[in-house]
Design an enzyme around this catalytic site. Structure first.
Site, PDB file in Angstrom:
ATOM      1  N   ARG A 178      35.893  54.211  48.733  1.00 10.53           N
ATOM      2  CA  ARG A 178      34.615  54.485  47.979  1.00 10.53           C
ATOM      3  C   ARG A 178      33.917  54.928  49.302  1.00 10.53           C
ATOM      4  NH1 ARG A 178      35.208  49.018  45.611  1.00 10.53           N
ATOM      5  NH2 ARG A 178      34.437  49.182  43.349  1.00 10.53           N
TER       6      ARG A 178
ATOM      7  N   ASN B 115      35.034  48.390  36.232  1.00  7.16           N
ATOM      8  CA  ASN B 115      33.742  47.852  36.541  1.00  7.16           C
ATOM      9  C   ASN B 115      32.873  48.507  35.510  1.00  7.16           C
ATOM     10  OD1 ASN B 115      35.292  46.509  38.314  1.00  7.16           O
ATOM     11  ND2 ASN B 115      34.522  47.689  40.059  1.00  7.16           N
ATOM     12  N   ASP B 116      32.988  50.036  35.502  1.00  4.46           N
ATOM     13  CA  ASP B 116      32.266  50.687  34.630  1.00  4.46           C
ATOM     14  C   ASP B 116      32.787  50.732  33.191  1.00  4.46           C
ATOM     15  OD1 ASP B 116      29.823  51.552  36.173  1.00  4.46           O
ATOM     16  OD2 ASP B 116      31.462  52.460  37.545  1.00  4.46           O
TER      17      ASP B 116
ATOM     18  N   ARG C 188      37.777  58.623  46.889  1.00  3.98           N
ATOM     19  CA  ARG C 188      36.852  58.795  45.755  1.00  3.98           C
ATOM     20  C   ARG C 188      35.531  59.476  46.307  1.00  3.98           C
ATOM     21  NH1 ARG C 188      33.966  54.689  42.267  1.00  3.98           N
ATOM     22  NH2 ARG C 188      32.875  53.991  44.246  1.00  3.98           N
TER      23      ARG C 188
ATOM     24  N   CYS D 128      41.584  50.737  39.750  1.00  5.62           N
ATOM     25  CA  CYS D 128      40.965  50.397  40.760  1.00  5.62           C
ATOM     26  C   CYS D 128      39.725  49.615  40.501  1.00  5.62           C
ATOM     27  CB  CYS D 128      40.533  51.542  41.689  1.00  5.62           C
ATOM     28  SG  CYS D 128      39.427  52.761  40.841  1.00  5.62           S
TER      29      CYS D 128
ATOM     30  N   GLU E 264      36.412  55.648  33.514  1.00  8.93           N
ATOM     31  CA  GLU E 264      35.476  54.684  33.536  1.00  8.93           C
ATOM     32  C   GLU E 264      34.453  54.647  32.387  1.00  8.93           C
ATOM     33  OE1 GLU E 264      33.687  54.005  37.469  1.00  8.93           O
ATOM     34  OE2 GLU E 264      33.720  56.223  37.895  1.00  8.93           O
TER      35      GLU E 264
ATOM     36  N   HIS F 264      27.010  43.066  64.962  1.00  6.16           N
ATOM     37  CA  HIS F 264      27.563  42.046  66.046  1.00  6.16           C
ATOM     38  C   HIS F 264      27.786  40.706  65.398  1.00  6.16           C
ATOM     39  CE1 HIS F 264      26.431  44.790  69.662  1.00  6.16           C
ATOM     40  NE2 HIS F 264      27.609  44.825  69.193  1.00  6.16           N
TER      41      HIS F 264
ATOM     42  N   ARG G 164      26.360  45.932  34.256  1.00  8.05           N
ATOM     43  CA  ARG G 164      27.123  45.116  35.137  1.00  8.05           C
ATOM     44  C   ARG G 164      26.372  44.394  36.245  1.00  8.05           C
ATOM     45  NH1 ARG G 164      30.564  49.750  38.367  1.00  8.05           N
ATOM     46  NH2 ARG G 164      30.737  48.417  40.270  1.00  8.05           N
TER      47      ARG G 164
HETATM   48  C1  PEP Z   1      34.668  51.161  38.701  1.00  9.47           C
HETATM   49  O1  PEP Z   1      33.899  51.237  38.199  1.00  9.47           O
HETATM   50  O2  PEP Z   1      35.602  50.082  38.305  1.00  9.47           O
HETATM   51  C2  PEP Z   1      34.970  51.432  40.161  1.00  9.47           C
HETATM   52  C3  PEP Z   1      36.083  51.091  40.831  1.00  9.47           C
HETATM   53  O3  PEP Z   1      33.883  51.856  40.715  1.00  9.47           O
HETATM   54  P1  PEP Z   1      32.658  51.450  41.065  1.00  9.47           P
HETATM   55  O4  PEP Z   1      32.820  49.749  41.113  1.00  9.47           O
HETATM   56  O5  PEP Z   1      32.578  51.849  42.606  1.00  9.47           O
HETATM   57  O6  PEP Z   1      31.636  51.760  40.247  1.00  9.47           O
HETATM   58 MG    MG Z   2      32.739  53.152  38.776  1.00  8.77          MG
END
Ligand code: PEP
Ligand code: MG
Length: 587
Positions: A302, A460-461, A338, A508, A437, A195, A471
């Site tokens: 996600r 990201n990975d 995903r 992504c 990834e 809320h 990371r």
């Molecule tokens: C990534 O790894 O770039 C990704 C989109 O997945 P997550 O950030 O959920 O690991």
């Molecule tokens: Mg990832």
């Protein structure tokens, strides 16, 4: 060390970036002494209790009226739940009968009964009832305050503009805030759909919740930055960080200005190449923001959040409901679900996953799902069943080679067979893709491409694995370079291998929303960009400002440079030339 810069990551609750002096708002804990009363005082204690109830009810009605006028009837409904607590005859009767029996002061008895109520509600499995705890707490505190004659909370009487920092804020705390004196707020606990978060959005006060240890690290008077768009709080920011956030804030404001103009324009290059522009979501409630920012589809849904903050596992029906709702809302545009990516920095309390030495290199994502086909298949069945409600696609996270992809597809086939047997409909032709990834997947993408419909690059990975940079470790964050030539080479390889096999390639990871990299990615041939909703307008603007020939030339020149720093500097210079009014720093 007091003045060290600290960055904390929480849950973005209400967008916007603000900086200023922190104000630590402690919920006063009323200390109620255990005081015995005489028989002849009982009636007076009952009267005091009833007066406090009336006074509290009037206060709540007053807030409800104000919120209803300022923010709409819907937001004011929270206070209807508060009124129900006051009118709860069971609670009132229990307090009065306990008072008569134990002959202790009414404050003490009331507090005791309140604690018991809260305990009963916390032990319940029902999420809705659990949420009522904050209502009971909120109202209970008001009644207690009125019983002991304490002053009204201070948030409504702040003398200067502050950034409120608290362990938690109740909806009524939030409601007493005014935009004129609260620039932003940040709390240790709370979820994105609490809320308090909903109120913050309506009040348009930037907010971050779920920061866990914030109140232990901040003191009143410290300078802090609240980035409610990305869910970050920075304590004692350095001048460099302050400048960076100032640029981000300007960028955000620029987004908003361009938002309406851009929303309905297609995402095409100057020479007419259509690029798919999608957004990433975590929960179905994110969909309106995707649409408002002009993204055409969802490039990454996600699903981990489904499994978090609960004691049990989500059922097939529950997942089906969520996935099909999203598919219907976004239709005719695509939604890529995903499959479960548990592990790494995402833990689920209800699953007994042992502690691992290197969680990001351990039992994670598809590795976990292949070991737990029961959990995996439930999700696959739910996705398949939802596939008839829109343009649904799905992809597996963290595929590291062909064996894993084949094993995952085999379980998918089993799920399809089961559904057929049960005469349950699904889309036989649903596109199934792999996230790329892991460097081994990138380097064997020519092999993988033959057995999937698309790739989505999870930078990201991919960056953390290819550069060996955790990371989430802020100590080595300086090494986390999206523009590193190794990263660009891997991306180039993935795109070329994918295109040679005739499949489309999306991205992504956060890099897809990094405006410094857009032209290079475009020039490398990326077909789809999936970013956080707030990033889509600007990415669209950049794509609409270049030709493919220009982008290819820039990408070619960039990839030949020897270091990430040089590539980034070059990219910044080029983008500033092409879109001069972009809020971007060029040295
Ligand atoms: C990534 O790894 O770039 C990704 C989109 O997945 P997550 O950030 O959920 O690991
Ligand atoms: Mg990832």
């Amino acid at each position: 060390m007091k003045n060290k810069e600290i960055i904390l990551k929480g849950i973005p609750a209400s967008p916007g970036i603000v900086s200023g002096k922190a104000f630590l708002f402690g919920r006063e804990q009323y200390t109620i002494p255990r005081r015995a009363i005489r028989d002849d005082q009982i009636q007076n204690e009952i009267k005091r209790f009833k007066d406090a109830l009336i006074q509290t009810k009037n206060e709540i009605l007053e807030i409800k009226k104000r919120i209803s006028e300022e923010m709409g009837v819907e937001q004011a409904q929270i206070f209807s739940a508060h009124l129900l607590v006051i009118d709860d005859s069971m609670l009132i009767e229990e307090v009065i009968s306990k008072l008569k029996k134990e002959k202790l002061s009414i404050e003490y008895v009331f507090q005791d009964v309140l604690k018991r109520y809260i305990k009963v509600f916390s032990d319940m499995d029902d999420e809705y009832l659990k949420e009522r705890i904050s209502d009971i707490n909120d109202v209970g505190r008001r009644i207690l305050r009125n019983l002991i004659g304490a002053k009204e909370d201070i948030l409504s009487n702040l003398k200067e503009k502050v950034m409120v920092v608290a362990y938690d804020l109740s909806p009524s705390d939030t409601a007493t805030m005014h935009k004129k004196n609260v620039k932003g707020f940040a709390t240790d606990i709370g979820g994105r759909t609490s809320h308090t978060a909903i109120m913050a959005k309506s009040l348009e006060i930037p907010a971050v919740v779920g920061l866990e240890t914030l109140t232990k690290k901040v003191e009143t008077g410290d300078t802090i930055i609240i980035d409610g768009t990305h869910g970050t709080v920075v304590i004692n920011p350095s001048p460099k960080t302050l400048k960076k956030y100032e640029i981000d804030r300007e960028r955000l404001e620029a987004f908003e200005k361009h938002l309406l103009e851009l929303k309905n324009l297609p995402c095409v290059t100057l020479d007419g190449r259509k690029i798919e522009l999608s957004a990433n979501i975590e929960v179905p409630e994110d969909v309106p923001s995707v649409i408002a920012h002009g993204a055409e589809g969802i490039g990454l849904y996600r699903t981990e959040y489904f499994y978090m903050n609960r004691k049990d596992l989500p059922t097939e029906d529950e997942q089906y409901k969520a996935y099909s709702t999203v598919a219907k809302k976004v239709k005719p545009n695509p939604v890529i679900i995903r499959t479960l990516d548990l592990g790494g920095d995402k833990f689920l309390s209800q699953l007994d996953v042992p502690q691992q030495m290197n969680p990001f290199l351990g039992w994670r994502a598809i590795r976990f799902c292949l070991a737990r086909p029961d959990i995996f298949k439930t999700q696959l069945r739910a996705i398949l069943r939802s596939s008839i409600h829109g343009k649904l696609k799905m992809m597996y996270p963290m595929i590291s080679g062909l064996d894993e992809l084949r094993q995952a597809n085999a379980i998918l086939e089993e799920a399809k067979k089961e559904l057929k047997k049960e005469s349950i409909q699904f889309n036989e032709d649903m596109e199934v893709g792999a996230m790329i990834e892991v460097p081994s997947a990138a380097l064997t993408s020519d092999i993988l491409a033959k057995e999937v419909a698309f790739f989505s690059i999870g930078t990201n990975d991919l960056i953390q694995y290819s550069l060996a940079v955790d990371r989430v470790n802020e100590k080595i964050a300086y090494l986390y370079e999206p523009a590193h030539p190794a990263v660009l080479r891997l991306i180039k390889t993935i795109i070329e291998n994918g295109h040679n096999a005739g499949i489309w390639i999306g991205m992504c990871g956060e890099m897809a929303g990094d405006i410094v990299m857009t032209i290079i990615l475009l020039g490398l041939g990326l077909d789809e960009f999936s970013t956080s909703p707030i990033a889509t307008p600007e990415i669209k603007r950049i794509i609409r400002s270049v030709t493919m020939a220009q982008a290819k030339e820039i990408a070619q020149e960039a990839i030949n440079l020897p270091t990430g720093k040089e590539i980034e500097k070059f990219a910044r210079k080029k983008i500033k030339e092409i879109v001069p009014d972009l809020a971007i720093e060029v040295e």
